[in-house]
Write a protein that holds these residues in place. Structure first.
Motif, PDB file in Angstrom:
ATOM      1  N   LEU A  31     -70.508   0.692   2.250  1.00  0.00           N
ATOM      2  CA  LEU A  31     -71.197   1.973   2.132  1.00  0.00           C
ATOM      3  C   LEU A  31     -72.432   2.048   3.034  1.00  0.00           C
ATOM      4  O   LEU A  31     -72.709   3.085   3.633  1.00  0.00           O
ATOM      5  CB  LEU A  31     -71.591   2.226   0.671  1.00  0.00           C
ATOM      6  CG  LEU A  31     -72.277   3.551   0.361  1.00  0.00           C
ATOM      7  CD1 LEU A  31     -71.369   4.717   0.729  1.00  0.00           C
ATOM      8  CD2 LEU A  31     -72.673   3.622  -1.098  1.00  0.00           C
ATOM      9  N   GLY A  32     -73.150   0.957   3.166  1.00  0.00           N
ATOM     10  CA  GLY A  32     -74.346   0.942   4.014  1.00  0.00           C
ATOM     11  C   GLY A  32     -74.017   1.259   5.459  1.00  0.00           C
ATOM     12  O   GLY A  32     -74.703   2.062   6.103  1.00  0.00           O
ATOM     13  N   ASP A  33     -72.950   0.645   5.999  1.00  0.00           N
ATOM     14  CA  ASP A  33     -72.547   0.922   7.385  1.00  0.00           C
ATOM     15  C   ASP A  33     -72.074   2.357   7.542  1.00  0.00           C
ATOM     16  O   ASP A  33     -72.359   3.015   8.545  1.00  0.00           O
ATOM     17  CB  ASP A  33     -71.445  -0.046   7.824  1.00  0.00           C
ATOM     18  CG  ASP A  33     -71.955  -1.474   7.971  1.00  0.00           C
ATOM     19  OD1 ASP A  33     -73.192  -1.636   8.145  1.00  0.00           O
ATOM     20  OD2 ASP A  33     -71.135  -2.409   7.907  1.00  0.00           O
ATOM     21  N   ARG A  34     -71.360   2.862   6.542  1.00  0.00           N
ATOM     22  CA  ARG A  34     -70.868   4.246   6.609  1.00  0.00           C
ATOM     23  C   ARG A  34     -72.028   5.241   6.591  1.00  0.00           C
ATOM     24  O   ARG A  34     -71.976   6.270   7.255  1.00  0.00           O
ATOM     25  CB  ARG A  34     -69.922   4.521   5.456  1.00  0.00           C
ATOM     26  CG  ARG A  34     -68.621   3.780   5.602  1.00  0.00           C
ATOM     27  CD  ARG A  34     -67.688   4.096   4.490  1.00  0.00           C
ATOM     28  NE  ARG A  34     -66.551   3.176   4.560  1.00  0.00           N
ATOM     29  CZ  ARG A  34     -65.416   3.383   3.953  1.00  0.00           C
ATOM     30  NH1 ARG A  34     -65.251   4.463   3.207  1.00  0.00           N
ATOM     31  NH2 ARG A  34     -64.440   2.515   4.058  1.00  0.00           N
ATOM     32  N   ILE A  35     -73.046   4.941   5.826  1.00  0.00           N
ATOM     33  CA  ILE A  35     -74.228   5.816   5.802  1.00  0.00           C
ATOM     34  C   ILE A  35     -74.893   5.834   7.171  1.00  0.00           C
ATOM     35  O   ILE A  35     -75.252   6.890   7.686  1.00  0.00           O
ATOM     36  CB  ILE A  35     -75.220   5.364   4.711  1.00  0.00           C
ATOM     37  CG1 ILE A  35     -74.653   5.678   3.332  1.00  0.00           C
ATOM     38  CG2 ILE A  35     -76.583   6.032   4.889  1.00  0.00           C
ATOM     39  CD1 ILE A  35     -75.447   5.078   2.189  1.00  0.00           C
ATOM     40  N   LEU A  36     -75.065   4.669   7.781  1.00  0.00           N
ATOM     41  CA  LEU A  36     -75.713   4.599   9.090  1.00  0.00           C
ATOM     42  C   LEU A  36     -74.883   5.276  10.175  1.00  0.00           C
ATOM     43  O   LEU A  36     -75.431   5.848  11.118  1.00  0.00           O
ATOM     44  CB  LEU A  36     -76.002   3.148   9.457  1.00  0.00           C
ATOM     45  CG  LEU A  36     -77.069   2.452   8.608  1.00  0.00           C
ATOM     46  CD1 LEU A  36     -77.190   0.986   8.993  1.00  0.00           C
ATOM     47  CD2 LEU A  36     -78.411   3.148   8.747  1.00  0.00           C
ATOM     48  N   GLN A  37     -73.562   5.227  10.070  1.00  0.00           N
ATOM     49  CA  GLN A  37     -72.689   5.852  11.070  1.00  0.00           C
ATOM     50  C   GLN A  37     -72.630   7.370  10.908  1.00  0.00           C
ATOM     51  O   GLN A  37     -72.403   8.090  11.867  1.00  0.00           O
ATOM     52  CB  GLN A  37     -71.281   5.271  10.978  1.00  0.00           C
ATOM     53  CG  GLN A  37     -71.201   3.832  11.405  1.00  0.00           C
ATOM     54  CD  GLN A  37     -69.868   3.196  11.025  1.00  0.00           C
ATOM     55  OE1 GLN A  37     -69.033   3.814  10.379  1.00  0.00           O
ATOM     56  NE2 GLN A  37     -69.698   1.936  11.422  1.00  0.00           N
ATOM     57  N   ASN A  38     -72.799   7.872   9.698  1.00  0.00           N
ATOM     58  CA  ASN A  38     -72.660   9.304   9.415  1.00  0.00           C
ATOM     59  C   ASN A  38     -73.897   9.844   8.709  1.00  0.00           C
ATOM     60  O   ASN A  38     -73.806  10.386   7.618  1.00  0.00           O
ATOM     61  CB  ASN A  38     -71.420   9.551   8.539  1.00  0.00           C
ATOM     62  CG  ASN A  38     -70.162   9.023   9.164  1.00  0.00           C
ATOM     63  OD1 ASN A  38     -69.851   9.380  10.284  1.00  0.00           O
ATOM     64  ND2 ASN A  38     -69.450   8.164   8.461  1.00  0.00           N
ATOM     65  N   LYS A  39     -75.039   9.721   9.343  1.00  0.00           N
ATOM     66  CA  LYS A  39     -76.289  10.124   8.697  1.00  0.00           C
ATOM     67  C   LYS A  39     -76.300  11.604   8.328  1.00  0.00           C
ATOM     68  O   LYS A  39     -76.749  11.971   7.247  1.00  0.00           O
ATOM     69  CB  LYS A  39     -77.475   9.811   9.606  1.00  0.00           C
ATOM     70  CG  LYS A  39     -78.801  10.080   8.930  1.00  0.00           C
ATOM     71  CD  LYS A  39     -79.954   9.706   9.803  1.00  0.00           C
ATOM     72  CE  LYS A  39     -81.285   9.951   9.189  1.00  0.00           C
ATOM     73  NZ  LYS A  39     -81.445  11.060   8.312  1.00  0.00           N
ATOM     74  N   GLN A  40     -75.768  12.481   9.177  1.00  0.00           N
ATOM     75  CA  GLN A  40     -75.765  13.916   8.869  1.00  0.00           C
ATOM     76  C   GLN A  40     -74.920  14.208   7.623  1.00  0.00           C
ATOM     77  O   GLN A  40     -75.311  15.000   6.776  1.00  0.00           O
ATOM     78  CB  GLN A  40     -75.217  14.742  10.049  1.00  0.00           C
ATOM     79  CG  GLN A  40     -76.112  14.742  11.263  1.00  0.00           C
ATOM     80  CD  GLN A  40     -75.919  13.498  12.140  1.00  0.00           C
ATOM     81  OE1 GLN A  40     -74.995  12.724  11.941  1.00  0.00           O
ATOM     82  NE2 GLN A  40     -76.804  13.319  13.107  1.00  0.00           N
ATOM     83  N   LEU A  41     -73.778  13.550   7.507  1.00  0.00           N
ATOM     84  CA  LEU A  41     -72.924  13.745   6.343  1.00  0.00           C
ATOM     85  C   LEU A  41     -73.610  13.216   5.083  1.00  0.00           C
ATOM     86  O   LEU A  41     -73.547  13.832   4.017  1.00  0.00           O
ATOM     87  CB  LEU A  41     -71.579  13.047   6.553  1.00  0.00           C
ATOM     88  CG  LEU A  41     -70.548  13.215   5.461  1.00  0.00           C
ATOM     89  CD1 LEU A  41     -70.189  14.684   5.285  1.00  0.00           C
ATOM     90  CD2 LEU A  41     -69.301  12.405   5.774  1.00  0.00           C
ATOM     91  N   PHE A  42     -74.301  12.097   5.214  1.00  0.00           N
ATOM     92  CA  PHE A  42     -75.038  11.520   4.086  1.00  0.00           C
ATOM     93  C   PHE A  42     -76.129  12.483   3.619  1.00  0.00           C
ATOM     94  O   PHE A  42     -76.282  12.738   2.429  1.00  0.00           O
ATOM     95  CB  PHE A  42     -75.642  10.175   4.506  1.00  0.00           C
ATOM     96  CG  PHE A  42     -76.502   9.537   3.455  1.00  0.00           C
ATOM     97  CD1 PHE A  42     -75.939   8.975   2.318  1.00  0.00           C
ATOM     98  CD2 PHE A  42     -77.869   9.483   3.616  1.00  0.00           C
ATOM     99  CE1 PHE A  42     -76.735   8.387   1.353  1.00  0.00           C
ATOM    100  CE2 PHE A  42     -78.664   8.894   2.653  1.00  0.00           C
ATOM    101  CZ  PHE A  42     -78.100   8.338   1.523  1.00  0.00           C
ATOM    102  N   ASP A  43     -76.880  13.047   4.558  1.00  0.00           N
ATOM    103  CA  ASP A  43     -77.924  14.007   4.208  1.00  0.00           C
ATOM    104  C   ASP A  43     -77.333  15.232   3.529  1.00  0.00           C
ATOM    105  O   ASP A  43     -77.892  15.760   2.564  1.00  0.00           O
ATOM    106  CB  ASP A  43     -78.700  14.443   5.446  1.00  0.00           C
ATOM    107  CG  ASP A  43     -79.617  13.352   5.973  1.00  0.00           C
ATOM    108  OD1 ASP A  43     -79.862  12.378   5.233  1.00  0.00           O
ATOM    109  OD2 ASP A  43     -80.096  13.472   7.117  1.00  0.00           O
TER     110      ASP A  43
END
Length: 150
Positions: A31-43
């Motif tokens: 999940l940490g790597d996915r958050i860093l790769q897709n910051k706009q989607l996370f926001d």
């Protein structure tokens, strides 16, 4: 060198804690790597958005402590409330340059946006005792979420 000194407390000082946090997130399906790769989607999905305040939404945030109905204080408070609501309307329409409803929220609560779960209690609006000879400015207590106006 100056840039490195400025980054020390804000970036390097917490780097170990942030790394440990993301390592913990990576133990849950990366999940940490996915958050860093897709910051706009996370926001977008986790609510790092702050809806704009409107006059009507701001008015739901406070409760006015009024004097007894029909008293001299009450009639003076009525005119103050009217002026305060006109002020809120001007802030919403951005008639006043460099001021917004968010600035007023910061003045009263210290928060620049509404918390996701809202405030623990309504903002309290109180009135100064009216004295014709004194000119008092609005006063806010961010700890008590209290606003005093004349």
């Amino acid at each position: 060198m100056i840039e490195s000194l400025l980054k020390q407390p804000f970036v390097y000082g917490v780097h170990a804690e942030v790394s440990q946090f993301f390592n913990g997130l990576n133990s849950i399906g990366q999940l940490g790597d996915r958050i860093l790769q897709n910051k706009q989607l996370f926001d977008l999905t986790l609510g790092n958005q702050h809806p704009s305040l409107t006059k009507s939404s701001f008015m739901t945030l406070y409760k006015i402590n009024r004097s007894e109905e029909g008293s001299n204080q009450s009639s003076k408070e009525d005119s103050t409330i009217y002026c305060f609501e006109i002020f809120l309307q001007d802030l919403e329409r951005v008639i006043l340059k460099r001021l917004s409803l968010e600035h007023l929220l910061v003045f009263i609560t210290g928060a620049d946006c509404l918390p996701p779960l809202g405030f623990s209690k309504n903002i309290t609006v109180d009135f100064y005792n009216f004295d014709e000879n004194s000119r008092l400015r609005p006063y806010a207590s961010t700890c008590l979420e209290d606003l005093k106006i004349l």
